[in-house]
Write a protein that holds these residues in place. Structure first.
Motif, PDB file in Angstrom:
ATOM      1  N   ALA A 207     -88.668 -20.686 -74.754  1.00 41.01           N
ATOM      2  CA  ALA A 207     -88.498 -22.033 -74.201  1.00 41.01           C
ATOM      3  C   ALA A 207     -87.493 -22.877 -74.997  1.00 41.01           C
ATOM      4  N   PRO A 208     -87.638 -22.951 -76.326  1.00 40.75           N
ATOM      5  CA  PRO A 208     -86.681 -23.786 -77.063  1.00 40.75           C
ATOM      6  C   PRO A 208     -85.239 -23.304 -76.907  1.00 40.75           C
ATOM      7  N   LEU A 209     -85.056 -21.989 -76.896  1.00 38.09           N
ATOM      8  CA  LEU A 209     -83.697 -21.461 -76.762  1.00 38.09           C
ATOM      9  C   LEU A 209     -83.127 -21.817 -75.401  1.00 38.09           C
ATOM     10  N   ILE A 210     -83.980 -21.724 -74.376  1.00 43.59           N
ATOM     11  CA  ILE A 210     -83.501 -22.025 -73.020  1.00 43.59           C
ATOM     12  C   ILE A 210     -83.179 -23.511 -72.897  1.00 43.59           C
ATOM     13  N   VAL A 211     -84.031 -24.357 -73.489  1.00 42.07           N
ATOM     14  CA  VAL A 211     -83.777 -25.802 -73.421  1.00 42.07           C
ATOM     15  C   VAL A 211     -82.427 -26.134 -74.063  1.00 42.07           C
ATOM     16  N   VAL A 212     -82.190 -25.558 -75.248  1.00 40.50           N
ATOM     17  CA  VAL A 212     -80.919 -25.836 -75.931  1.00 40.50           C
ATOM     18  C   VAL A 212     -79.741 -25.359 -75.086  1.00 40.50           C
ATOM     19  N   THR A 213     -79.866 -24.163 -74.524  1.00 41.06           N
ATOM     20  CA  THR A 213     -78.790 -23.648 -73.688  1.00 41.06           C
ATOM     21  C   THR A 213     -78.554 -24.571 -72.503  1.00 41.06           C
ATOM     22  N   ALA A 214     -79.632 -25.000 -71.861  1.00 39.93           N
ATOM     23  CA  ALA A 214     -79.499 -25.877 -70.695  1.00 39.93           C
ATOM     24  C   ALA A 214     -78.785 -27.169 -71.090  1.00 39.93           C
ATOM     25  N   TYR A 215     -79.216 -27.780 -72.200  1.00 43.86           N
ATOM     26  CA  TYR A 215     -78.621 -29.055 -72.580  1.00 43.86           C
ATOM     27  C   TYR A 215     -77.179 -28.921 -73.074  1.00 43.86           C
ATOM     28  N   SER A 216     -76.771 -27.694 -73.419  1.00 46.64           N
ATOM     29  CA  SER A 216     -75.383 -27.528 -73.847  1.00 46.64           C
ATOM     30  C   SER A 216     -74.430 -27.700 -72.663  1.00 46.64           C
ATOM     31  N   PHE A 217     -74.990 -27.636 -71.456  1.00 47.10           N
ATOM     32  CA  PHE A 217     -74.158 -27.823 -70.255  1.00 47.10           C
ATOM     33  C   PHE A 217     -74.283 -29.236 -69.702  1.00 47.10           C
ATOM     34  N   ASN A 218     -74.900 -30.130 -70.498  1.00 46.49           N
ATOM     35  CA  ASN A 218     -75.118 -31.496 -70.047  1.00 46.49           C
ATOM     36  C   ASN A 218     -73.797 -32.273 -70.087  1.00 46.49           C
ATOM     37  N   ALA A 219     -73.434 -32.863 -68.971  1.00 47.44           N
ATOM     38  CA  ALA A 219     -72.172 -33.604 -68.914  1.00 47.44           C
ATOM     39  C   ALA A 219     -72.243 -34.909 -69.683  1.00 47.44           C
ATOM     40  N   SER A 220     -73.456 -35.419 -69.889  1.00 48.94           N
ATOM     41  CA  SER A 220     -73.611 -36.734 -70.506  1.00 48.94           C
ATOM     42  C   SER A 220     -73.337 -36.679 -72.007  1.00 48.94           C
ATOM     43  N   THR A 221     -72.821 -37.788 -72.543  1.00 50.46           N
ATOM     44  CA  THR A 221     -72.616 -37.886 -73.983  1.00 50.46           C
ATOM     45  C   THR A 221     -73.941 -38.119 -74.689  1.00 50.46           C
ATOM     46  N   SER A 222     -74.810 -38.837 -73.981  1.00 50.06           N
ATOM     47  CA  SER A 222     -76.145 -39.048 -74.534  1.00 50.06           C
ATOM     48  C   SER A 222     -76.876 -37.718 -74.540  1.00 50.06           C
ATOM     49  N   ILE A 223     -77.544 -37.460 -75.638  1.00 53.70           N
ATOM     50  CA  ILE A 223     -78.095 -36.131 -75.826  1.00 53.70           C
ATOM     51  C   ILE A 223     -79.314 -35.908 -74.943  1.00 53.70           C
ATOM     52  N   THR A 224     -80.028 -36.969 -74.564  1.00 52.42           N
ATOM     53  CA  THR A 224     -81.282 -36.746 -73.854  1.00 52.42           C
ATOM     54  C   THR A 224     -81.184 -36.928 -72.348  1.00 52.42           C
ATOM     55  N   ALA A 225     -80.295 -37.833 -71.898  1.00 52.11           N
ATOM     56  CA  ALA A 225     -80.211 -38.058 -70.459  1.00 52.11           C
ATOM     57  C   ALA A 225     -79.379 -36.953 -69.809  1.00 52.11           C
ATOM     58  N   TRP A 226     -79.847 -36.450 -68.668  1.00 57.61           N
ATOM     59  CA  TRP A 226     -79.116 -35.383 -67.984  1.00 57.61           C
ATOM     60  C   TRP A 226     -78.044 -35.978 -67.100  1.00 57.61           C
ATOM     61  N   GLY A 227     -76.793 -35.526 -67.284  1.00 50.43           N
ATOM     62  CA  GLY A 227     -75.697 -36.117 -66.520  1.00 50.43           C
ATOM     63  C   GLY A 227     -74.965 -35.125 -65.642  1.00 50.43           C
ATOM     64  N   GLY A 228     -75.621 -34.036 -65.286  1.00 44.76           N
ATOM     65  CA  GLY A 228     -74.973 -33.053 -64.441  1.00 44.76           C
ATOM     66  C   GLY A 228     -74.377 -31.910 -65.244  1.00 44.76           C
ATOM     67  N   PHE A 229     -74.014 -30.827 -64.550  1.00 41.59           N
ATOM     68  CA  PHE A 229     -73.515 -29.622 -65.211  1.00 41.59           C
ATOM     69  C   PHE A 229     -72.057 -29.785 -65.620  1.00 41.59           C
ATOM     70  N   SER A 230     -71.744 -29.300 -66.803  1.00 37.46           N
ATOM     71  CA  SER A 230     -70.360 -29.416 -67.262  1.00 37.46           C
ATOM     72  C   SER A 230     -70.081 -28.427 -68.382  1.00 37.46           C
ATOM     73  N   TRP A 231     -68.828 -28.012 -68.457  1.00 38.08           N
ATOM     74  CA  TRP A 231     -68.403 -27.138 -69.565  1.00 38.08           C
ATOM     75  C   TRP A 231     -67.804 -27.950 -70.698  1.00 38.08           C
ATOM     76  N   ARG A 232     -67.858 -29.285 -70.596  1.00 38.21           N
ATOM     77  CA  ARG A 232     -67.043 -30.111 -71.485  1.00 38.21           C
ATOM     78  C   ARG A 232     -67.336 -29.873 -72.967  1.00 38.21           C
ATOM     79  N   TRP A 233     -68.594 -29.593 -73.324  1.00 35.83           N
ATOM     80  CA  TRP A 233     -68.919 -29.440 -74.747  1.00 35.83           C
ATOM     81  C   TRP A 233     -68.406 -28.120 -75.299  1.00 35.83           C
ATOM     82  N   TYR A 234     -68.246 -27.141 -74.381  1.00 38.90           N
ATOM     83  CA  TYR A 234     -67.646 -25.882 -74.829  1.00 38.90           C
ATOM     84  C   TYR A 234     -66.156 -26.077 -75.068  1.00 38.90           C
ATOM     85  N   VAL A 235     -65.542 -26.878 -74.220  1.00 40.96           N
ATOM     86  CA  VAL A 235     -64.138 -27.225 -74.448  1.00 40.96           C
ATOM     87  C   VAL A 235     -64.031 -27.992 -75.765  1.00 40.96           C
TER      88      VAL A 235
END
Lengths: 266, 338, 317
Positions: A23-51
């Motif tokens: 579960a923790p690993l999946i949560v971290v993976t999911a949030y790594s695709f979070n478009a939002s700058t705020s770490i907790t609010a979900w802002g849609g899917f994005s690759w921006r943090w990988y860029v």
């Protein structure tokens, strides 16, 4: 009769175990695709943090840390594997000799001594002999604690190989070196590869010891991540974590696969 | 095997650029762009390690890190301690081309008379910030940290910094710094031990994040760090307590046995350029100690409430005590941390 | 042996094996082959630990650094309380003992929790058909190899007051305000449990796999109940695996640093954080840090020796 093997609730426990572990690993993976700058609010899917990991303001620092980590892990795992292979041949093929039990304990010592103690002892040692902390000190410490991780799969593999093969080769006038290189080494190969890969991951994983013996401006990925996390878990850390997670999984899978192939060819 | 030896040789030798500079600095205290700019201008490779308290810097240098770094950035009282401990090199007359840029009020400072070892970096204050969503009451007293109201209990982060915690505690109790009066010291220790029961965490590097993330509702913090927390979206207010607060100046010092002394002086000159000093201020949100920075400063920083204490407030510099007295304070701190 | 090199799964690699040496002629090469391992571990592990013990008897200088004068000051600081200013009659110092005690019970609790979920898991896996066993084991092993720092950070992220766990529970209406787990002993406990759970499953699995289920069947024929069989037959038989698992969890938990550092707060000091503070923090008291490490190591050695003696007694029966 399956009855005595079955216990009610054990399957549920196993399922719970998997959920807890992943579960923790999946949560971290999911949030790594979070478009939002705020770490907790979900802002849609994005690759921006990988860029961001590769081009963002911290790309240089983490890039350097990743390079250091890879260099240290490659060299430490290579040396540890060489040492462990030699030791395994002596331990498994050397017959009974005085000091065998002590040697076995010695090889496995880094597994038994708590990491914090190794860290403290290494720091004191390097300070006393005047070796400036840096790549070299990290490397020495890593080789040492990687040895048992490389040793275990190699020794396990070697003890499963009949000495008869080499004996036959020797009977056919192969030199000892030829018997080793042409007969034993190919058979031992999967064990050596899987030992190397495990040592590599263990080196990549280490934080506590590295953090104690690293020198001026010398960061590995874990120490760089730790420094960054202290000032807040930012989305780019999630992306780096996911990448490291995938690297570890790839390496374990590889190690596992090599071992499986090895078992089939045995 | 040959390749292995080559690789080992490769990693054993440092990267050769125009030379190196090893900087030992506070965390989150210099923008990467500024280091890049220095590297581009001079070709000197800068590597930086960070620490999170003056005492941690001192301990690290005394435990064998002296000789590995060229420059460090201690606070005022620590400059004096480090000089007394013989950890600093002396900057000779004429070695710094930009020495004239130093703001005259920071030139002949008591902690380094005549600026023989150091140049100003940034100055600011240490008090605390409170999340106004959680607590709306009066925050103009250090009691918020040392005798917190119900809403804040168990949700306070305190800096992991001996000098600041003990000095703010002394200010709160109204006892002098560097006192040898056992009764006063006992009172300080007892007050801190009682307050600790209401604290959630000790940490300097985490001080901003715990406010932004909501892990803490109040926290002892530096003014610029509080401003950054506010800029990152936390509804926090930085307090200037009526009892007083800590004022500090961080200084770039030339360390003894610096491996790259010449490059260190170049970097000091670089930091004394008004544009570069302003870049640090714009990043860290404190105040520069260099003249001529005004055109480069971000008004959002200079006009921030954190940088503009109300009239008549008292700021105190942390004092460096003599050894016998310092041992007593060390004992209080060790007892508090354990 | 599926899943290479898991802790405690070294199987036949122990000192007991090793036959046919004469035939392949490595006997005379034993010393040269072992010299590298001896040298590296001896020089960079045994010697440093010995020096650490020496260091714990050195004198700490004012404000950090040491002088080479032997003293018991570090151990005195650990065990003896002379009051805030060192002028009161000596009494037992409870502070550090309390920190060690907290570490011990946190480690023990984590071990128990890991056992409670790890044992049934290991049993369940070992009783699957051979093909699916490998997959299960593989799945259990992977998290162990994922960076510990990353796992701890992810837990910190999840548990914090406005993290996904609290947000989800709030949204579902299960709770009305955040649980406030972060910075508590509970968070540290969860961290330890989570970090070392795979260490418990693997050795127990190895033991259950070797267990002869006909023993259970025989007991069942004699009308023993399922749980009686488990208690009376199975657990004694696979005990070495259980003990190995417990030690593999307990020992690293005892000296853990990341869990208390990232998940605990000001009041949750454990041995690891206490030692770290002496070397990397503001205390700069290396001899005291070394003394704490020596005490930690002694405790771990005591556990290992107790286990070895119990194993020997068990083998002699």
């Amino acid at each position: 009769m399956r009855g005595v093997r079955h216990y009610p609730g054990f399957g549920a426990a196993a399922a719970a175990c998997l959920v807890l572990l992943y579960a923790p690993l999946i949560v971290v993976t999911a949030y790594s695709f979070n478009a939002s700058t705020s770490i907790t609010a979900w802002g849609g899917f994005s690759w921006r943090w990988y860029v961001d990991v590769f081009t963002g303001p911290e790309a240089g620092r983490f890039g350097l840390a990743a390079r250091n980590s890879l260099i240290i892990a490659s060299v430490a795992a290579t040396l540890a594997t060489l040492i462990a292979t030699a030791a395994a041949v002596a331990m498994i093929r050397g017959g009974a000799f005085r000091g065998r039990t002590v040697t076995y304990a010695l090889i496995n010592l880094p597994l038994l001594v708590p990491e914090m103690v190794i860290a403290v002892a290494s720091l004191i040692f390097f300070t006393l002999i005047g070796l400036p902390p840096g790549l070299l000190t990290i490397l020495i410490a890593h080789v040492t604690f990687c040895i048992p991780f490389a040793y275990l799969p190699i020794a396990a593999r070697l003890s499963g190989i009949e000495p008869g093969f080499e004996a036959a080769a020797r009977d056919l006038y192969a030199s000892r070196w030829q018997a080793f290189r042409l007969v034993l080494l190919p058979l031992l190969g999967p064990g050596i590869v899987s030992g190397f890969l495990l040592a590599f991951i263990i080196s990549l994983d280490d934080f506590i010891i590295t953090n104690f013996v690293k020198g001026a401006g010398m960061e590995t990925l874990p120490t760089a991540i730790y420094g960054s996390v202290k000032q807040g878990i930012k989305p780019n850390i999630m992306a780096i974590s996911t990448l490291m997670l995938l690297t570890s999984i790839a390496f374990v899978t590889l190690s596992y696969a090599v071992n499986r192939i090895g078992q089939k060819t045995r | 095997m040959k390749r292995l030896v080559a690789l080992a040789a490769l990693i054993a030798t440092p990267a050769f650029a125009e030379g190196e500079l090893k900087l030992y600095n506070w965390f989150e205290y210099i923008p990467q762009e500024l280091l890049d700019k220095f590297e581009a201008e001079t070709g000197i490779d800068v590597t930086m390690d960070t620490y999170d308290s003056n005492e941690a810097l001192l301990a690290a240098l005394k435990a064998g890190k002296l000789g590995q770094y060229d420059l460090a950035v201690p606070g005022d009282y620590m400059v004096r301690i480090m000089a007394d401990e013989g950890l600093l090199d002396t900057i000779a007359e004429g070695e710094l081309a930009n020495r004239g840029n130093i703001d005259p009020q920071w030139l002949d400072v008591p902690f380094d008379p005549g600026r023989r070892h150091s140049i100003p970096y940034q100055w600011g204050s240490t008090a605390f910030a409170v999340n106004r969503d959680v607590y709306q009451g009066d925050i103009s007293t250090l009691g918020i940290i040392f005798d917190p109201p119900e809403e804040l209990r168990g949700r306070i982060n305190v800096l992991d910094s001996q000098g600041e915690v003990l000095t703010l505690g002394s200010i709160y109790l109204g006892i002098p710094q560097c006192t040898q009066d056992r009764a006063q010291l006992k009172a300080l220790s007892d007050m801190l031990m009682a307050a600790k029961a209401h604290w959630a965490s000790f940490g300097s590097d985490i001080a901003k994040d715990v406010l932004v993330s909501g892990d803490a509702a109040a926290g002892m913090i530096y003014n610029g760090f509080a401003a950054k927390a506010r800029a990152e979206g936390a509804n926090v207010e930085y307090a200037f307590p009526r009892e007083g607060y800590v004022v500090w100046m961080d200084n770039v010092v030339l360390l003894k046995d610096a491996p790259n002394r010449a490059n260190a002086l170049k970097f000091m000159d670089f930091l004394l350029e008004p544009e570069n000093a302003a870049a640090v201020t714009n990043y860290a949100a404190y105040a520069p100690g260099v003249l001529g920075t005004e055109p480069f400063l971000d008004p959002a920083i200079t006009e921030a409430p954190e940088n503009n204490p109300p009239e008549g407030q008292k700021g105190f510099f942390i004092e460096a005590c003599d050894e016998a007295t310092q041992r007593l304070y060390d004992a209080i701190w060790t007892n508090l941390k354990k | 042996m599926a899943g290479a090199g898991q802790p405690g799964a070294a199987g036949g690699a122990g000192p007991a094996s090793g036959s046919g040496a004469e035939a392949v002629g490595y006997r005379r090469l034993v010393v040269p082959l072992l010299v590298p391992a001896w040298a590296v571990v001896g020089l960079f592990m045994v010697l440093p630990v010995a020096l650490m013990v020496v260091y714990s008897f050195l004198t700490r200088e004012f404000r950090g650094g040491v002088t080479w004068e032997f003293t018991l000051a570090a151990y005195d600081q650990f065990f003896v309380n002379r009051g805030l200013f060192g002028d009161e009659p000596p009494r037992l110092e409870w502070t550090y003992i309390t920190i060690f005690w907290r570490s011990i019970w946190q480690a023990a609790l984590a071990t128990l929790l890991c056992l409670a979920i790890g044992f049934p898991t290991a049993w369940f896996i070992a009783t699957r058909p051979r093909a699916s066993r490998g997959v299960w084991l593989f799945l259990i092993t992977i998290p162990y190899w994922v960076n510990l720092l990353i796992r701890t950070v992810s837990l910190r992220f999840i548990l914090r007051d406005n993290g996904p766990l609290n947000e989800a529970l709030l949204a579902l209406g299960v709770i009305s305000k955040p649980l406030g787990i972060i910075n508590t002993d509970l968070a540290v406990q969860l961290g330890l449990f989570y970090s070392y759970l795979p260490f418990m499953v693997l050795p127990i699995y190895a033991a259950v796999e070797r267990y002869d289920h006909r023993l259970s069947e025989a007991a069942a024929d004699l009308h023993a109940g399922r749980w009686t069989i488990l208690r009376e037959i199975v657990i004694p038989a696979i005990r070495p695996g259980i003990v190995a698992g417990c030690i593999l969890v307990f020992v690293p938990c005892l000296g853990a640093f990341l869990a208390p550092d990232l998940l605990g707060g000001a009041r949750n000091f454990m041995i690891g954080s206490l030692i770290d503070e002496q070397f990397r923090g503001s205390q700069g008291n290396w001899p005291f840090g070394a003394a704490c490490a020596v005490i930690l190591m002694t405790m771990v050695l005591a556990v290992l020796i107790a286990q070895a003696r119990a194993a020997l007694r068990g083998a002699g029966r």
